[in-house]
Design a protein around this motif. Structure first.
Motif, mmCIF file in Angstrom:
data_model
loop_
_atom_site.group_PDB
_atom_site.id
_atom_site.type_symbol
_atom_site.label_atom_id
_atom_site.label_comp_id
_atom_site.label_asym_id
_atom_site.label_seq_id
_atom_site.Cartn_x
_atom_site.Cartn_y
_atom_site.Cartn_z
ATOM 1 N N LYS A 106 0.840 -1.206 0.000
ATOM 2 C CA LYS A 106 0.000 0.000 0.000
ATOM 3 C C LYS A 106 0.873 1.254 0.000
ATOM 4 C CE LYS A 106 -2.503 -1.082 3.621
ATOM 5 N NZ LYS A 106 -3.531 -0.896 4.666
ATOM 6 N N GLY A 107 1.979 1.196 0.763
ATOM 7 C CA GLY A 107 2.887 2.336 0.794
ATOM 8 C C GLY A 107 3.547 2.580 -0.554
ATOM 9 N N LYS A 108 3.944 1.496 -1.237
ATOM 10 C CA LYS A 108 4.561 1.624 -2.569
ATOM 11 C C LYS A 108 3.560 2.193 -3.572
ATOM 12 C CE LYS A 108 7.544 -2.358 -1.669
ATOM 13 N NZ LYS A 108 7.734 -3.812 -1.932
ATOM 14 N N TYR A 109 2.321 1.708 -3.480
ATOM 15 C CA TYR A 109 1.272 2.227 -4.366
ATOM 16 C C TYR A 109 1.060 3.721 -4.101
ATOM 17 C CZ TYR A 109 -3.482 3.245 -5.983
ATOM 18 O OH TYR A 109 -4.584 3.827 -6.564
ATOM 19 N N SER A 110 1.006 4.089 -2.828
ATOM 20 C CA SER A 110 0.805 5.492 -2.469
ATOM 21 C C SER A 110 1.947 6.354 -2.989
ATOM 22 C CB SER A 110 0.702 5.638 -0.943
ATOM 23 O OG SER A 110 0.637 6.993 -0.581
ATOM 24 N N LYS A 111 3.157 5.848 -2.835
ATOM 25 C CA LYS A 111 4.328 6.608 -3.323
ATOM 26 C C LYS A 111 4.263 6.767 -4.843
ATOM 27 C CE LYS A 111 9.389 6.581 -2.796
ATOM 28 N NZ LYS A 111 9.901 6.346 -4.141
ATOM 29 N N ALA A 112 3.807 5.716 -5.531
ATOM 30 C CA ALA A 112 3.729 5.759 -6.991
ATOM 31 C C ALA A 112 2.721 6.793 -7.479
ATOM 32 C CB ALA A 112 3.372 4.373 -7.532
ATOM 33 N N ILE A 113 1.620 6.968 -6.743
ATOM 34 C CA ILE A 113 0.575 7.907 -7.186
ATOM 35 C C ILE A 113 0.672 9.251 -6.467
ATOM 36 C CG2 ILE A 113 -1.016 6.016 -7.728
ATOM 37 C CD1 ILE A 113 -2.569 6.819 -5.143
ATOM 38 N N ASN A 114 1.674 9.365 -5.572
ATOM 39 C CA ASN A 114 1.795 10.568 -4.740
ATOM 40 C C ASN A 114 0.497 10.804 -3.963
ATOM 41 O OD1 ASN A 114 3.126 12.777 -3.637
ATOM 42 N ND2 ASN A 114 2.414 14.181 -5.238
ATOM 43 N N GLY A 115 0.051 9.749 -3.277
ATOM 44 C CA GLY A 115 -1.234 9.797 -2.581
ATOM 45 C C GLY A 115 -1.184 10.580 -1.277
ATOM 46 N N ILE A 116 -2.367 10.881 -0.761
ATOM 47 C CA ILE A 116 -2.505 11.574 0.526
ATOM 48 C C ILE A 116 -3.481 10.804 1.405
ATOM 49 C CG2 ILE A 116 -2.122 13.836 -0.551
ATOM 50 C CD1 ILE A 116 -5.240 14.273 0.108
ATOM 51 N N THR A 117 -3.420 11.063 2.709
ATOM 52 C CA THR A 117 -4.444 10.573 3.630
ATOM 53 C C THR A 117 -5.442 11.699 3.838
ATOM 54 O OG1 THR A 117 -2.961 9.048 4.778
ATOM 55 C CG2 THR A 117 -4.913 9.769 5.965
ATOM 56 N N PRO A 118 -6.693 11.538 3.429
ATOM 57 C CA PRO A 118 -7.680 12.608 3.593
ATOM 58 C C PRO A 118 -8.180 12.686 5.035
ATOM 59 C CG PRO A 118 -8.729 10.686 2.665
ATOM 60 C CD PRO A 118 -7.273 10.338 2.794
ATOM 61 N N ALA A 119 -8.856 13.764 5.349
ATOM 62 C CA ALA A 119 -9.553 13.840 6.631
ATOM 63 C C ALA A 119 -10.732 12.869 6.603
ATOM 64 C CB ALA A 119 -10.046 15.264 6.874
ATOM 65 N N LEU A 120 -11.067 12.296 7.749
ATOM 66 C CA LEU A 120 -12.145 11.310 7.839
ATOM 67 C C LEU A 120 -13.267 11.819 8.723
ATOM 68 C CD1 LEU A 120 -10.009 8.061 8.417
ATOM 69 C CD2 LEU A 120 -10.713 9.059 6.239
ATOM 70 N N ASN A 121 -14.484 11.326 8.465
ATOM 71 C CA ASN A 121 -15.623 11.666 9.319
ATOM 72 C C ASN A 121 -16.691 10.592 9.205
ATOM 73 O OD1 ASN A 121 -18.086 12.680 7.491
ATOM 74 N ND2 ASN A 121 -16.165 13.340 6.522
ATOM 75 N N THR A 122 -17.604 10.604 10.150
ATOM 76 C CA THR A 122 -18.773 9.709 10.104
ATOM 77 C C THR A 122 -20.058 10.519 9.994
ATOM 78 O OG1 THR A 122 -18.804 9.647 12.534
ATOM 79 C CG2 THR A 122 -17.644 7.863 11.406
ATOM 80 N N GLU A 123 -19.944 11.741 9.499
ATOM 81 C CA GLU A 123 -21.107 12.631 9.357
ATOM 82 C C GLU A 123 -21.540 12.786 7.910
ATOM 83 O OE1 GLU A 123 -18.287 13.973 11.298
ATOM 84 O OE2 GLU A 123 -19.244 12.785 12.887
ATOM 85 N N ASP A 124 -21.185 11.839 7.067
ATOM 86 C CA ASP A 124 -21.638 11.819 5.666
ATOM 87 C C ASP A 124 -21.113 12.981 4.837
ATOM 88 O OD1 ASP A 124 -23.056 9.624 6.486
ATOM 89 O OD2 ASP A 124 -24.983 10.642 6.598
ATOM 90 N N ARG A 125 -19.973 13.542 5.216
ATOM 91 C CA ARG A 125 -19.435 14.686 4.476
ATOM 92 C C ARG A 125 -18.300 14.227 3.556
ATOM 93 N NH1 ARG A 125 -16.693 17.404 7.519
ATOM 94 N NH2 ARG A 125 -16.961 16.377 9.539
ATOM 95 N N ILE A 126 -18.467 14.515 2.268
ATOM 96 C CA ILE A 126 -17.430 14.218 1.279
ATOM 97 C C ILE A 126 -17.006 15.520 0.616
ATOM 98 C CG2 ILE A 126 -16.869 13.002 -0.857
ATOM 99 C CD1 ILE A 126 -19.010 10.973 -0.206
ATOM 100 N N LYS A 127 -15.690 15.691 0.530
ATOM 101 C CA LYS A 127 -15.156 16.831 -0.215
ATOM 102 C C LYS A 127 -13.911 16.355 -0.961
ATOM 103 C CE LYS A 127 -13.449 21.579 0.083
ATOM 104 N NZ LYS A 127 -13.091 22.706 0.987
ATOM 105 N N LEU A 128 -13.990 16.380 -2.273
ATOM 106 C CA LEU A 128 -12.855 15.985 -3.104
ATOM 107 C C LEU A 128 -12.235 17.235 -3.717
ATOM 108 C CD1 LEU A 128 -14.311 12.875 -5.002
ATOM 109 C CD2 LEU A 128 -13.190 12.972 -2.768
ATOM 110 N N VAL A 129 -10.922 17.369 -3.553
ATOM 111 C CA VAL A 129 -10.208 18.510 -4.104
ATOM 112 C C VAL A 129 -9.199 17.992 -5.128
ATOM 113 C CG1 VAL A 129 -8.773 20.518 -3.608
ATOM 114 C CG2 VAL A 129 -10.454 19.734 -1.904
ATOM 115 N N GLN A 130 -9.462 18.291 -6.397
ATOM 116 C CA GLN A 130 -8.569 17.864 -7.484
ATOM 117 C C GLN A 130 -8.267 16.365 -7.388
ATOM 118 O OE1 GLN A 130 -6.947 20.106 -10.201
ATOM 119 N NE2 GLN A 130 -9.059 20.603 -9.607
ATOM 120 N N CYS A 131 -9.324 15.586 -7.373
ATOM 121 C CA CYS A 131 -9.217 14.136 -7.170
ATOM 122 C C CYS A 131 -9.644 13.399 -8.440
ATOM 123 C CB CYS A 131 -10.103 13.720 -5.986
ATOM 124 S SG CYS A 131 -10.049 11.961 -5.622
#
Length: 600
Positions: free
Chosen positions: A278-303
């Protein structure tokens, strides 16, 4: 999680990308068994592990998963009380060395990877077993240094074999034997030292035949003079085999005594392999860990969509704060379905502990359920129409929908009479909303757009369309409603402006034109025109064979009456007088249209 939804959103394809980075069978199995988690604490933990692995990888260090590929299979053999072969013991030694090195490497990164350090603290190290295995197994066999008895037997065996070779060398050099010998070499056949003898002299040489050539012109004979030495050699080889087996059994037992701890090491190494994949995949795509919630809120920024290339148009998207249902409109092939799939797959990815391609500010909700109704699920075997299948899916979704549920509905209510389809769609959207779901739906229906415009917890969104160049921009604008751009396309395709204006009037509920035209006032039929003008051009639609067959003019052979017509996938050549013009290319296609596309 609903398997149909996972399939619709191509979740398995995403897992395949991650699995490619695994080293061990155990790690690959963990990827295969992975499903999205609805527990936010579990998701936080797995994302933290992924991020820690990524940090270690970014230091430039390589994780030595040596000996891990088939270790699970070897442990199964150990459970079956099977004695390991030399190569298997070396693989076990490699695994133990890998465990020790991984432990040292990760321990040295306590500040970067505290959770991974806690994992490897549960791993055991056995340097003494590792050293013993490497010392006693060399060059794919038990080394003579493993036992004084083995060393003695092998020395005696070596001396005996040398005596045999000396005897055979004397046989080869004896002048009286020269006429019998095919080649003056000592051969090894079926583990017996022998001399190549011409087949017609095989009865002239005293000894045992141990083999022959493929053509039968040569036999390999062990001379009687070395028979006693050969028997002694066989006895020594038997003693060697017994001692080797005893040593292998002893080394296998060393491993077996630590079976429980080694099994735990295998589990931890497998999990680490999975986490670092998973770390290698993340490095390959330059991934990020988004903020998480259980209040049904989704916000995608340049995704962008996780399965699309790096140059795919990224998505900006939000839902769950000011509205809970979003209705996306816009032209076909404009990106509406990709938007649904992007939101869905990105959510599943994060719930699986995968980092995602996105910019800072991205937030992902952790849902109990994700449901998707995307594409045509028409079942021929069950005689279900597209609409019937569509409604069945929507009904099943309704039954299982509750709070913390994400719904992704493509062309809701389509496949039937538009007014009825829109009414059913609005009714279902209301029901999903009242059950607490977050809904993202696409549609072409104006009634659904109007409903979303007037409901306080619904909102419209439009896929942008470049009307000047007639191409989609794949960008979502929330708060606007789009249309199918049918009028722009009609204009570009040379539909007369007065007809476009008439269609727009009908859209404004102006009365339809029901005027009947007398037959004598009708324009001359195209076929009548054809009778007056037999001149044909490329792309014209023509009738032949008494008007029963139809085709397109591909080429007119100049200077002849022959015309090449494309019909039913074939090029036919026939006299022009047999053809009747049905409709000219100038009436069928807009100015500048590439007619060659018709014949590809």
């Amino acid at each position: 999680m609903d398997q149909t939804t996972l399939d619709k959103l191509q979740y398995e394809d995403l897992k395949k990308l991650v699995k490619e980075y695994c080293v061990s069978d155990y790690g690959r199995r963990l990827v295969d068994e992975l499903t999205p988690s609805s527990d936010i604490q579990t998701v936080k933990k797995t994302l933290t592990e992924t991020n820690e692995a990524r940090r270690i990888l970014e230091t430039g260090k390589t994780i030595p998963f040596i000996g891990s590929a088939n270790i699970k299979t070897m442990l199964t053999k150990l459970n079956q009380s099977t004695v390991f072969q030399p190569d298997e013991l070396i693989e076990m030694a490699d695994f133990l060395r890998g465990c020790r090195k991984i432990r040292a490497l990760i321990t040295a990164e306590k500040t970067l990877a505290p959770k991974l350090v806690a994992m490897i603290d549960q791993m055991a190290s056995y340097p003494e077993i590792e050293s013993k295995l490497y010392d006693d197994i060399r060059n794919h066999q038990v080394d003579s240094s493993a036992s004084g008895k083995l060393r003695k037997v092998r020395r005696h065996l070596e001396m005996t074999e040398q005596k045999i070779k000396d005897q055979l060398s004397r046989f080869l050099s004896a002048s009286g034997n020269q006429r019998y010998i095919q080649d003056a070499v000592i051969s090894l056949k079926d583990d017996r030292f022998a001399i190549p003898i011409k087949a017609n002299y095989k009865n002239q040489v005293s000894g045992s035949i141990v083999g022959s050539s493929a053509k039968g012109t040569t036999v390999f004979i062990e001379p009687a003079a070395v028979g006693k030495l050969s028997s002694e050699r066989d006895q020594l080889r038997g003693e060697e085999s017994v001692i080797v087996y005893q040593i292998l059994a002893k080394l296998t037992n060393l491993v077996a005594e630590k079976q429980t701890q080694i099994s735990q090491n295998i589990r931890i190494i497998g999990e680490l392999d999975f986490i670092f994949a998973k770390g290698k995949y993340s490095k390959a795509i330059n991934g990020i860990t988004p903020a998480l919630n259980t209040e049904d809120r989704i916000k995608l920024v340049q995704c962008p969509h996780p399965l699309l290339s790096a140059d795919a148009v990224p998505l900006d998207f939000t839902i769950g704060d000011r509205y809970r249902s979003l209705i996306i409109t816009g032209p076909n092939a404009g990106g509406k379905t990709v938007t649904l799939k992007t939101v869905g797959l990105v959510t599943l990815a994060v719930m699986s502990g995968f980092q995602i391609r996105a910019e800072k500010g991205t937030t992902i909700a952790i849902f109990n359920n994700v449901f998707a109704d995307i594409g045509d699920d028409q079942s021929l075997t069950n005689a279900l129409s597209t609409f019937s299948s569509h409604i069945r899916n929507l009904s099943n979704i309704l039954e299982n929908t509750g709070t913390r549920t994400l719904l992704l509905l493509d062309e809701i209510g389509s496949g039937t009479e538009p007014n009825e389809g829109a009414a059913i769609a609005i009714t279902l959207l209301q029901a999903y909303y009242k059950k607490g779901a977050i809904t993202i739906a696409t549609t072409h229906y104006g009634e659904i757009k109007d409903y979303a415009q007037n409901h306080p917890d619904f909102i419209n969104a439009a896929m942008q369309f470049d009307v000047k160049n007639l191409r989609p921009l794949y960008q979502l604008v929330i708060g606007e409603s789009g249309d199918s751009n049918a009028f722009w396309i009609a204009h570009k395709m040379a539909i007369p402006e007065n007809l476009i204006a008439q269609a727009k009037g009908y859209l404004r509920h102006e009365p339809y034109d029901y005027t009947k035209i007398a037959p004598e006032l009708l324009p001359v039929h195209h076929e009548a025109k054809a009778a007056k003008n037999n001149a044909l051009a490329k792309g014209d639609r023509v009738l032949f064979n008494g008007g029963t067959l139809e085709g397109l003019v591909y080429r007119i052979d100049q200077g002849t009456d022959k015309v090449v017509v494309y019909s039913s996938g074939k090029m036919l050549t026939m006299p022009g007088k047999q053809l009747k013009l049905k409709m000219a290319a100038s009436e069928l296609y807009p100015e500048g249209y590439d007619l060659n596309q018709l014949f590809r």
